[in-house]
Scaffold this motif. Structure first.
Motif, PDB file in Angstrom:
ATOM      1  N   PHE A 636       0.841  -1.181   0.000  1.00 31.06           N
ATOM      2  CA  PHE A 636       0.000   0.000   0.000  1.00 31.06           C
ATOM      3  C   PHE A 636       0.882   1.239   0.000  1.00 31.06           C
ATOM      4  O   PHE A 636       1.729   1.405   0.869  1.00 31.06           O
ATOM      5  CB  PHE A 636      -0.897  -0.004   1.252  1.00 31.06           C
ATOM      6  N   TYR A 637       0.709   2.093  -0.987  1.00 30.15           N
ATOM      7  CA  TYR A 637       1.407   3.369  -1.139  1.00 30.15           C
ATOM      8  C   TYR A 637       2.933   3.165  -1.255  1.00 30.15           C
ATOM      9  O   TYR A 637       3.689   3.379  -0.309  1.00 30.15           O
ATOM     10  CB  TYR A 637       1.086   4.308   0.016  1.00 30.15           C
ATOM     11  N   GLY A 638       3.357   2.792  -2.444  1.00 33.10           N
ATOM     12  CA  GLY A 638       4.777   2.565  -2.689  1.00 33.10           C
ATOM     13  C   GLY A 638       5.537   3.850  -2.962  1.00 33.10           C
ATOM     14  O   GLY A 638       5.068   4.720  -3.707  1.00 33.10           O
ATOM     15  N   LEU A 639       6.717   4.000  -2.377  1.00 30.39           N
ATOM     16  CA  LEU A 639       7.597   5.162  -2.560  1.00 30.39           C
ATOM     17  C   LEU A 639       8.991   4.671  -2.924  1.00 30.39           C
ATOM     18  O   LEU A 639       9.606   3.909  -2.170  1.00 30.39           O
ATOM     19  CB  LEU A 639       7.677   5.995  -1.274  1.00 30.39           C
ATOM     20  N   GLU A 640       9.470   5.107  -4.077  1.00 32.66           N
ATOM     21  CA  GLU A 640      10.809   4.707  -4.494  1.00 32.66           C
ATOM     22  C   GLU A 640      11.852   5.550  -3.771  1.00 32.66           C
ATOM     23  O   GLU A 640      11.664   6.757  -3.554  1.00 32.66           O
ATOM     24  CB  GLU A 640      10.953   4.872  -6.010  1.00 32.66           C
ATOM     25  N   SER A 641      12.980   4.931  -3.391  1.00 33.31           N
ATOM     26  CA  SER A 641      14.046   5.645  -2.693  1.00 33.31           C
ATOM     27  C   SER A 641      14.696   6.669  -3.619  1.00 33.31           C
ATOM     28  O   SER A 641      14.528   6.631  -4.846  1.00 33.31           O
ATOM     29  CB  SER A 641      15.103   4.659  -2.183  1.00 33.31           C
ATOM     30  N   LEU A 642      15.436   7.617  -3.017  1.00 35.43           N
ATOM     31  CA  LEU A 642      16.049   8.688  -3.799  1.00 35.43           C
ATOM     32  C   LEU A 642      17.033   8.156  -4.835  1.00 35.43           C
ATOM     33  O   LEU A 642      17.205   8.764  -5.903  1.00 35.43           O
ATOM     34  CB  LEU A 642      16.749   9.681  -2.865  1.00 35.43           C
ATOM     35  N   ASP A 643      17.684   7.030  -4.532  1.00 36.79           N
ATOM     36  CA  ASP A 643      18.630   6.471  -5.502  1.00 36.79           C
ATOM     37  C   ASP A 643      17.959   5.510  -6.477  1.00 36.79           C
ATOM     38  O   ASP A 643      18.614   4.943  -7.364  1.00 36.79           O
ATOM     39  CB  ASP A 643      19.784   5.774  -4.781  1.00 36.79           C
TER      40      ASP A 643
END
Length: 748
Positions: A636-643
């Motif tokens: 639920f609610y995926g966020l990709e890391s800055l890299d």
């Protein structure tokens, strides 16, 4: 009004107004001051029909009260003297007029001793009948009774009336009959018009904090509800009588007590107690006393299900509860025995749905209606037929798929005053709730209850008393900013950045740091908007004017904003220019696609979707194309890391726990056990997140140490976002959240 201290006699009772007391022989009973005032005024005008307006003017001078206060006072008087409203010996109700005192009244201190006012007696049908006021002597003359009206009549010289006299009597009777029919017709016509205009909602509770989830006593004169108390620190069960001021507290456990349901015979109130991960069903007498635990379960609460979770069955020996067998199942309705805990499944929602809740029995107990939620802001009312033992007969069928409002969320419902009507609360915007009359045979003909206005949720109806009580909430959400002072001795300063009388939340800072996108309900509907970084330059990006939309997410180049919207009844992902203009649809599936975020290279949009039957994180090409499933064990609610190498995500909405896994696939692991994915933001040096105790916390990625940045005194709302400098944080707080109960009398 009878002068202070002047005692008098009403029927068998001696009345002492100065002491607020009545006596009969050895019996002595106390009356509330205003109840005594009502009795005194009725006695002073014994035999007269006193309108409600006269009683209000005499007893509640310069005080604005509702009809229920007088009704309550009359009820208390009848209870005190042992009177029956249907066969009155003391107080008679005159329909559409008012009240009159029909018992004999004497004032020994104010009038000549023995002086008494005699009134027409009351017959078996409950109506006052004219009685002879005296008897005839041997000559036919009437003998006067002391204290009564003096009447005399000359005796007839002949035992037969003259023909002319007989004709006059018949003509007079005919004219009176015609006049009576005209009067009755006029009364019926005007009463119908009046009943349509006198309906108005008045506050039933006006306490600090949240009062909600009402349930009527069988006679409709009391309401049980949950309230978090004067200090707003704990949910408990209370009971309040119509017309009274102070409620009676029934529970005081430190756990959350919620969702009361009054038993059909009035002997107990059932409610849910939430303690840690366990949920139990308890009963308690409506006057307070010993609690009894009758059932326990693990899986009842689910944030997505807004309806009631519990209701007593018509036989009083069972109840219906909304629960599930495992965390991944949708909630279903089960019939449970109070004595044995034996459970029978009543409904089976499809895989991928959030489930069924808000069960309500029809007045005859032959139908159970309930809310079936597909996903956030998308559900309908359903019904199942029941046999004599309350077992389901056949499959559940929808009631409201043909209603004239799309993209809806039902927040409580009740059966109306006939067998073919339901009154339901419909939330069709971010902060907009209405009560509707829904016909079972023709939901398309649903009509809004205009006299209630906006804000009605969780209605309950008492047929016996002709009343409806409902919950009316008030909440505002604003967007705030804060600078993390880090090691400085100067504490962080919070600044309100965007606010209105509605909701402004789900804020996201653009990668350039120049703009903020957010969801707003300023138009009365949920729309996606933007502003400059300092809160100026407000701009509408969507204008759906009804169907819910939100969850804005910036593309890496700050030129586009992705969001979810449901103009066709289910949610899909759209993309719009940051400058506004026509939107482009990205996903097209019968499932629910919500909460988009972008990959760091801008090629993909991550989507939370239940298209396979459970919530998982997917990714779809930003230019359109076939989506690819990313998580397999819930996401639920995926966020990709800055890299761009790691994906962070939660498991369910409002469920603690942030997980991580490689973007290219692999094993998942717990990253933060005490945080929500919707309250989490990344910087080059670490991560900001909210903890359950409302602490904004920073996790240093190099040292793995935590630092509390600030505490807030109000609940945070999604999302959390950081400016490019890594020190200025933007977030939403619930500025105001309260709820009162409202009452409508004469509801038909």
């Amino acid at each position: 009004m009878v002068s202070a201290g002047a005692s008098f006699q009403v029927g068998e009772w001696a009345v002492y107004p100065q002491l607020n007391k009545i006596e009969r022989g050895e019996e002595s009973r106390r009356l509330e001051p205003k109840v005594m005032d009502v009795l005194s005024y009725l006695a002073e005008h014994a035999g007269e029909v006193l309108t409600r307006e006269k009683l209000f003017e005499a007893v509640w001078t310069d005080t604005c009260v509702g009809d229920e206060v007088l009704t309550y006072s009359i009820k208390q008087l009848r209870r005190a003297v042992g009177d029956d409203a249907h066969r009155p010996r003391y107080i008679e109700t005159i329909p559409r007029r008012g009240y009159r005192l029909v018992a004999a009244v004497s004032f020994p201190e104010n009038r000549e001793r023995g002086s008494e006012l005699k009134l027409p007696p009351v017959g078996d049908d409950g109506q006052a009948h004219q009685e002879e006021v005296g008897s005839l002597d041997s000559k036919g003359s009437e003998i006067a009774i002391e204290g009564g009206p003096q009447v005399s009549q000359a005796p007839e010289e002949s035992g037969k009336r003259k023909p002319r006299t007989r004709r006059i009597v018949w003509y007079t009777a005919a004219l009176l009959a015609v006049a009576f029919l005209v009067a009755v017709s006029w009364w019926l016509l005007t009463s119908t018009r009046e009943s349509a205009t006198v309906l108005s909602a008045i506050p039933f509770t006006t306490y600090h904090g949240y009062e909600g989830r009402p349930t009527f006593s069988p006679d409709g004169n009391q309401v049980a509800f949950q309230w978090n108390g004067e200090k707003e620190d704990n949910e408990d069960i209370y009971v309040k009588s119509v017309g009274s001021e102070k409620p009676l507290r029934l529970t005081s456990d430190p756990a959350i007590d919620a969702g009361p349901s009054w038993s059909p015979d009035g002997s107990y109130i059932a409610f849910l107690r939430f303690a840690n991960s366990r949920v139990a069903v308890f009963t308690v007498p409506p006057v307070g006393g010993v609690e009894r635990k009758v059932y326990e379960t693990n899986y009842v609460w689910k944030a997505e299900l807004s309806g009631r979770k519990l209701i007593c069955a018509p036989d009083g020996r069972r109840f219906v509860i909304s629960e599930r067998d495992s965390p991944s199942d949708p909630n279903a309705l089960f019939l449970v025995s109070m004595d044995t805990g034996e459970r029978l499944r009543l409904t089976s929602p499809p895989v991928g749905f959030e489930g069924d809740s808000d069960p309500v029995f029809s007045p005859d107990g032959k139908i159970l209606t309930f809310s079936r939620k597909r996903a956030v802001d998308s559900d309908d009312l359903f019904m199942i037929e029941l046999d004599a033992d309350f077992k389901s007969v056949g499959e559940a069928r929808p009631l409201t798929t043909r209603m004239p409002v799309k993209s809806r969320n039902f927040v409580g419902h009740a059966w109306g005053n006939n067998e073919n009507e339901i009154v339901a609360s419909l939330a069709y915007a971010a902060n907009r709730f209405d009560l509707w009359r829904i016909r079972l045979d023709d939901p398309q003909a649903a009509t809004r209850l205009e006299f209630i206005g906006e804000g009605g949720t969780f209605p309950v109806i008492s047929r016996s008393a002709g009343r409806i009580v409902y919950e009316k909430g008030l909440s505002t959400v604003s967007i705030w900013s804060l600078e993390d002072s880090r090691e400085s001795k100067r504490g962080p300063v919070q600044t309100r950045l965007l606010s209105s009388t509605q909701w402004d939340n789900q804020c996201q800072v653009s990668p350039s740091g120049e703009k903020i996108a957010f969801r707003s309900a300023r138009s009365g509907f949920s729309e996606v908007c933007s502003s400059n970084s300092n809160g100026s330059g407000f701009l509408w990006l969507t204008r759906y004017n009804g169907p819910s939309c939100g969850s804005p997410a910036w593309s890496p180049d700050s030129r586009l904003i992705a969001y979810d919207a449901r103009p066709e009844g289910h949610s899909d992902i759209y993309v719009v220019s940051a400058e506004g203009g026509p939107a482009r649809r990205i996903t097209d599936d019968t499932g629910e696609d919500i909460m988009p975020t972008w990959s760091r290279d801008g090629r993909w949009i991550y989507v939370t979707s239940n298209r396979t039957g459970s919530w998982q994180v997917w990714k779809t090409p930003a230019e359109g194309g076939e989506p690819v499933q990313v998580t397999r064990n819930g996401g639920f609610y995926g966020l990709e890391s800055l890299d761009g190498k790691t994906l962070f995500y939660g498991k369910r909405l409002n469920e603690l726990g942030i997980y991580r896994m490689p973007v290219e696939g692999g094993e998942e692991a717990v990253f933060l056990a005490d945080a929500l994915a919707t309250g989490f933001a990344q910087t080059a040096t670490g991560y900001y997140f909210w903890t359950p105790d409302r602490a904004l916390t920073f996790l240093d990625s190099s040292s793995a140490t935590r630092r509390i940045v600030a505490f807030v005194d109000r609940p945070p709302a999604p999302f959390l976002s950081v400016f490019p400098d890594g020190r200025h944080i933007v977030y939403s707080l619930v500025d105001q959240s309260s709820s009162d109960l409202y009452l409508v009398n004469n509801f038909r």
